[in-house]
Design an enzyme around this catalytic site. Structure first.
Site, mmCIF file in Angstrom:
data_model
loop_
_atom_site.group_PDB
_atom_site.id
_atom_site.type_symbol
_atom_site.label_atom_id
_atom_site.label_comp_id
_atom_site.label_asym_id
_atom_site.label_seq_id
_atom_site.Cartn_x
_atom_site.Cartn_y
_atom_site.Cartn_z
ATOM 1 N N GLU A 281 0.840 -1.205 0.000
ATOM 2 C CA GLU A 281 0.000 0.000 0.000
ATOM 3 C C GLU A 281 0.874 1.254 0.000
ATOM 4 O O GLU A 281 1.873 1.332 0.706
ATOM 5 C CB GLU A 281 -0.884 -0.025 1.248
ATOM 6 N N LYS A 351 -9.613 1.632 -2.858
ATOM 7 C CA LYS A 351 -10.044 1.227 -1.518
ATOM 8 C C LYS A 351 -11.441 1.757 -1.251
ATOM 9 O O LYS A 351 -11.719 2.937 -1.445
ATOM 10 C CB LYS A 351 -9.062 1.742 -0.474
ATOM 11 N N CYS A 401 -5.168 -2.962 3.266
ATOM 12 C CA CYS A 401 -4.970 -2.800 4.707
ATOM 13 C C CYS A 401 -6.211 -3.156 5.511
ATOM 14 O O CYS A 401 -6.590 -4.315 5.616
ATOM 15 C CB CYS A 401 -4.479 -1.383 4.990
#
Length: 530
Positions: A281, A351, A401
């Site tokens: 990320e 995301k 994440c």
């Protein structure tokens, strides 16, 4: 009867509650306890709270004490938030401590709610109906905690069972089904503390059901719920270990980018080789258009020359209107660099579940975020359903994440044909704390729920390859520079949980709570004659 004088009443409350909270907090990642002891720590810690709740003199007393338990538990279990706020965010230590305790106090309200409902519904004693009331109330509260206000399901009871006998239930009903059996077994096992002998017989059904469910979980875990799909991929997961204190420093950005390019080149040219390279990320801590086109050409040419696919984390900017996303992009011989440079690459993942304060600012908290030294925030959300990345014979579903804490949100990609899961993380904000190992446990449960391997590409750890049964095949040490190599076989086929999501367990919880509520009202009517 005053339950506080019942022969089963708890001993001195506070020491036992704090001891239980400590044990429970230790159950969510190896260290200091070994992995095989984590389920046992949960049974003891959560069982002490269950027993205390069901024997409390009143529902409100049960709620208050469970709230105190929860504050201690969450403050211990998420102590690493202090590191992100103070060490890397620049917030004064005292305010960072207050923030951790405040979050713990809010999250503990769900524990208090569970105890309130369980104690209100449960009949006297510690028999099967009482333990069902506890388990249903606890699981319902866990679901609320993972759903309301964007959700915070970190330290869900299920994750202490990843190496335990109830993990197999994830295949049928996901994390909340595992959480139900974790709560049930914790209460059922703790009834065997010193008790009134006359009540032992009515507790046998609960213990028998807990043991039967454990055996079923073991059998479920040993069953293959997916089949091999396509040819295995040679993968290389790059862990650059770029310190959070220098990650966004202009002086160090060029060196960090060069380090990742060199490591990726070495991986592709190594004896092992790689069909797929994963980088973490925000591996690139700048927007895509802030780098020269030659930079992107270098990466595309590298992937093209080795017939490989490179997946990397990069924040994307596109506009007008201005749109910022925390994204993963694919680079290979056919990548359209002009589209990538414009922030609209053909193959990307944005995301969708953003972190409060880190990636979006809750209303009324701008002042708090402004105190933090945290670049790259205020992102836009990606779409709920996004196609997986094609990589030779496989299809890789990305999540970034925090997202793989929400198992239900990974299901659309698996239903859409994903044969592999990949988590891209930067947990450098939390040093070498529990957070890294706790996060790995959650990824392992995602693999169990979906019967898909999970690739974890992280900046500082825990970089790992997890098989479709949730077992770690290989991993890198945390806080170290390295490249993890492996061969990963994609899988196809849908587990029952992938097909149905959380609906069955939520329906069961609702039926239990309603049924126990009706039974309570009837007991009350029988006592009063109305």
């Amino acid at each position: 009867m005053n339950r506080s004088r019942h022969p089963d009443a708890p001993l001195n409350r506070l020491p036992w509650l704090l001891a239980g909270a400590l044990l429970y907090a230790l159950a969510f990642a190896p260290g200091p306890l070994p992995a095989w002891l984590l389920p046992g720590a949960q049974w003891l810690g959560l069982g002490l709270l269950a027993r205390h709740t069901l024997l409390a003199p009143s529902p409100w007393r049960a709620a208050r004490d469970a709230w105190l338990f929860g504050i201690f538990f969450f403050a211990l279990g998420t102590y690493w938030i202090f590191i992100s706020l103070h060490t890397y965010g620049g917030i004064p230590a005292a305010l960072a401590v207050i923030a951790v305790v405040a979050l713990a106090a809010v999250m503990a309200l769900y524990f208090g709610l569970a105890a309130l409902v369980a104690r209100w519904l449960a009949p006297a004693g510690l028999g099967l109906p009482a333990i069902l009331a506890w388990s249903a109330a606890w699981t319902g509260a866990e679901w609320l905690r993972g759903t309301l206000f964007t959700g915070f399901p970190w330290l869900n009871a299920a994750y202490a069972q990843v190496d335990g006998p109830y993990a197999g239930w994830a295949i049928l009903g996901g994390a909340y089904t595992v959480a139900f059996w974790a709560a049930f077994s914790s209460a059922a096992l703790l009834v065997w503390l010193p008790t009134g002998i006359q009540t032992t017989a009515r507790r046998l059904p609960a213990l028998g059901l807990a043991l039967t469910a454990a055996l079923a979980g073991v059998l479920l875990a040993r069953t293959d719920w997916s089949v091999a799909e396509g040819e295995p991929l040679r993968v290389a997961l790059v862990q650059g270990n770029i310190g959070q204190d220098i990650k966004f420093d202009p002086i160090h950005i060029v060196n960090a980018l060069q380090t990742h390019l060199q490591m990726s080149t070495a991986a592709l040219e190594s004896e092992q080789g790689a069909d797929l390279v994963l980088l973490p990320e925000t591996m690139i801590p700048l927007f895509q258009h802030q780098l020269p086109m030659a930079f992107w050409e270098q990466w595309r040419d590298l992937a093209d020359s080795h017939n490989a696919v490179v997946l990397m984390g990069v924040p994307l900017y596109s506009g007008p209107p201005d749109r910022y996303t925390n994204s993963i992009v694919a680079l290979h011989g056919g990548t359209d660099l002009q589209a990538l440079y414009a922030g609209t690459p053909d193959e990307h993942y944005d995301k969708q579940h953003l972190v409060p304060f880190g990636e979006f600012i809750p209303s009324g908290f701008r002042w708090f975020v402004d105190m933090m030294e945290m670049p790259l925030g205020d992102f836009n959300r990606g779409d709920i359903s996004q196609p997986p990345f094609p990589a030779h014979d496989q299809f890789v579903a990305a999540n970034i994440c925090y997202e793989d804490v929400f198992g239900e949100e990974l299901l659309p990609a698996v239903r859409g044909g994903a044969t592999l899961l990949a988590n891209f993380s930067n947990l450098g904000w939390f040093g070498s704390s529990w957070a890294l190992r706790q996060h790995l446990q959650m990824s392992r449960l995602r693999a169990q729920e979906t019967a898909r391997p999970m690739l974890r590409a992280t900046n500082t750890g825990a970089t790992a390859i997890v098989d479709e049964h949730g077992q770690v095949q290989t991993s890198l040490p945390t806080a170290a520079v390295g490249t993890l190599y492996g061969s990963v076989q994609g899988r196809s086929g849908l587990t029952p949980y992938v097909r149905t999501g959380n609906t069955p367990i939520l329906a069961i919880i609702a039926l239990l709570l309603v049924g126990l509520g009706i039974a309570r009202l009837r007991r009350r009517q029988a006592r009063t004659g109305h």
